[in-house]
Design an enzyme around this catalytic site. Structure first.
Site, PDB file in Angstrom:
ATOM      1  N   GLU A  12       0.194  -1.191   0.544  1.00 11.50           N
ATOM      2  CA  GLU A  12       0.117   0.037   0.056  1.00 11.50           C
ATOM      3  C   GLU A  12       0.946   1.218  -0.329  1.00 11.50           C
ATOM      4  OE1 GLU A  12      -3.848   2.043   1.707  1.00 11.50           O
ATOM      5  OE2 GLU A  12      -3.307   0.685   2.853  1.00 11.50           O
TER       6      GLU A  12
ATOM      7  N   GLU B  86       4.764   4.867   4.276  1.00 11.51           N
ATOM      8  CA  GLU B  86       4.371   5.751   4.453  1.00 11.51           C
ATOM      9  C   GLU B  86       4.637   7.249   5.110  1.00 11.51           C
ATOM     10  OE1 GLU B  86       2.247   8.958   5.317  1.00 11.51           O
ATOM     11  OE2 GLU B  86       0.524   6.324   4.611  1.00 11.51           O
TER      12      GLU B  86
ATOM     13  N   ASP C 141       9.080   7.553   1.013  1.00 15.26           N
ATOM     14  CA  ASP C 141       8.259   8.006  -0.103  1.00 15.26           C
ATOM     15  C   ASP C 141       8.680   7.104  -0.870  1.00 15.26           C
ATOM     16  OD1 ASP C 141       8.668   9.491  -2.706  1.00 15.26           O
ATOM     17  OD2 ASP C 141      10.814  10.798  -2.330  1.00 15.26           O
TER      18      ASP C 141
ATOM     19  N   ASP D 103      -2.978  12.451  -3.107  1.00 13.82           N
ATOM     20  CA  ASP D 103      -3.350  14.160  -3.461  1.00 13.82           C
ATOM     21  C   ASP D 103      -3.183  14.245  -4.779  1.00 13.82           C
ATOM     22  OD1 ASP D 103      -3.117  16.612  -3.688  1.00 13.82           O
ATOM     23  OD2 ASP D 103      -1.237  16.406  -2.334  1.00 13.82           O
TER      24      ASP D 103
ATOM     25  N   LYS E 260      -4.638  21.700  -8.774  1.00 14.37           N
ATOM     26  CA  LYS E 260      -4.073  22.891  -9.614  1.00 14.37           C
ATOM     27  C   LYS E 260      -3.508  22.541 -10.852  1.00 14.37           C
ATOM     28  CE  LYS E 260      -4.329  26.333  -6.370  1.00 14.37           C
ATOM     29  NZ  LYS E 260      -3.527  27.798  -4.667  1.00 14.37           N
TER      30      LYS E 260
ATOM     31  N   ASP F 166     -11.745  10.494  -5.003  1.00 15.49           N
ATOM     32  CA  ASP F 166     -12.606  11.718  -5.483  1.00 15.49           C
ATOM     33  C   ASP F 166     -12.405  12.349  -5.898  1.00 15.49           C
ATOM     34  OD1 ASP F 166     -11.212  12.658  -3.264  1.00 15.49           O
ATOM     35  OD2 ASP F 166     -12.579  12.432  -1.841  1.00 15.49           O
TER      36      ASP F 166
ATOM     37  N   THR G 114     -13.810   4.932   4.824  1.00 22.05           N
ATOM     38  CA  THR G 114     -14.063   5.419   6.320  1.00 22.05           C
ATOM     39  C   THR G 114     -14.575   7.247   6.188  1.00 22.05           C
ATOM     40  OG1 THR G 114     -12.329   6.739   4.330  1.00 22.05           O
ATOM     41  CG2 THR G 114     -11.708   4.910   4.528  1.00 22.05           C
TER      42      THR G 114
ATOM     43  N   PHE H 274     -13.614   9.471   6.284  1.00 23.96           N
ATOM     44  CA  PHE H 274     -12.853  10.907   5.140  1.00 23.96           C
ATOM     45  C   PHE H 274     -13.994  10.742   3.671  1.00 23.96           C
ATOM     46  CE2 PHE H 274     -10.997  11.870   1.324  1.00 23.96           C
ATOM     47  CZ  PHE H 274     -10.171  12.676   1.737  1.00 23.96           C
ATOM     48  N   GLU H 275     -13.991   9.754   3.143  1.00 18.93           N
ATOM     49  CA  GLU H 275     -15.127   9.313   2.372  1.00 18.93           C
ATOM     50  C   GLU H 275     -16.247   9.352   2.208  1.00 18.93           C
ATOM     51  OE1 GLU H 275     -15.751   5.667  -1.566  1.00 18.93           O
ATOM     52  OE2 GLU H 275     -13.810   5.671   0.746  1.00 18.93           O
TER      53      GLU H 275
END
Length: 266
Positions: free
Chosen positions: A102, A127, A154, A177, A181, A213, A245, A247-248
């Site tokens: 993941e 992570e 990373d 992310d 922009k 999303d 989740t 957040f979702e």
């Protein structure tokens, strides 16, 4: 699963998958030497502060020696891994089993759900956000998951050298992310350099599962991967092990549409 990590959108929610552990580098990570592994890195994350709740800090102190791999760092800093270092997966997990990687596990919702549902698989989370790792470990305190390990790194810098080619049965990239922009699009994780890494690390018949999303980022992912003849789209259904989740749920209430994608190497 990155905001102050500017984020798949921009500030981190407690259960947010957006905090991705990967950056997009202009160079092929597998070909990078020790001096080039960190040069001109364009990160798809902004590291957030390291403050933790007391119980999360206690969980990290108690459980990190068991679950968090102590990797040698590259010259690029605390989220890099020495490109000469490679994980010995059978030694790490004490067995040989299908591996799920993941990229950006955030607070660990998908990681914990998957590892609990599939004890016959091994799970490696990359992570950059230590408080997210600590929060996951705190949740694992009462429900140990011996098939889980973390690398604080990373992923785009480390994944191509950390694992041998053909190591992973699945790679999960949930809610990276989107950098909406235009001037920040170069920071998006899903770009040719990282696609190259994923293709190298997946086994034949493996699956790369993604979710976002942000509709524009979903179209971007389709554009990048549909143009790559090394991959084929095999599903647009929600992954069976990807939990809903908080957040979702907020995103859905705000009217955002979730895009789920699964690609397989041809």
């Amino acid at each position: 699963m990155t905001r102050d990590v500017r984020g798949p959108s921009s500030a981190r929610d407690s259960d947010q998958h957006r905090e991705q552990a990967a950056s997009v580098s202009g160079a092929d990570p597998s070909q990078a030497g020790p001096d080039s592994s960190h040069r001109a890195r364009t990160r798809s994350f902004t590291r957030r502060g390291g403050r933790m709740k007391d119980r999360h800090a206690s969980a990290y102190e108690a459980l990190a020696p068991r679950y968090v791999v102590d990797v040698p760092r590259g010259e690029g800093g605390a989220t890099t891994v020495d490109p000469a270092y490679r994980l010995d997966l059978p030694a790490l997990f004490g067995r040989t089993a299908p591996l799920v990687v993941e990229v950006g596990s955030g607070s660990g919702d998908a990681l914990r759900e998957g590892a609990a549902a599939r004890p016959d698989w091994d799970f490696l989370a990359l992570e950059v956000w230590r408080p997210g790792i600590a929060q996951t470990l705190a949740r694992m305190g009462d429900e140990p998951l011996p098939n889980v390990r973390f690398v604080e790194a990373d992923a785009a810098q480390a994944l191509g050298t950390l694992l041998a080619p053909g190591s992973a049965a699945q790679i999960w990239t949930y809610f990276p992310d989107p950098w909406p922009k235009h001037k920040h699009h170069k920071r998006r994780l899903v770009a040719v350099p990282f696609v190259d890494v994923v293709h190298r690390v997946l086994v034949d018949g493996g699956v790369w599962r993604l979710a976002t999303d942000w509709a524009h980022y979903g179209r971007h992912i389709r554009t990048v991967l549909d143009a790559d003849d090394r991959f084929e789209l095999v599903s647009t259904d929600r992954a069976s092990l990807r939990p809903m989740t908080r957040f979702e749920t907020k995103g859905l209430r705000a009217g955002r549409e979730i895009t789920d994608l699964a690609y397989r190497p041809r």
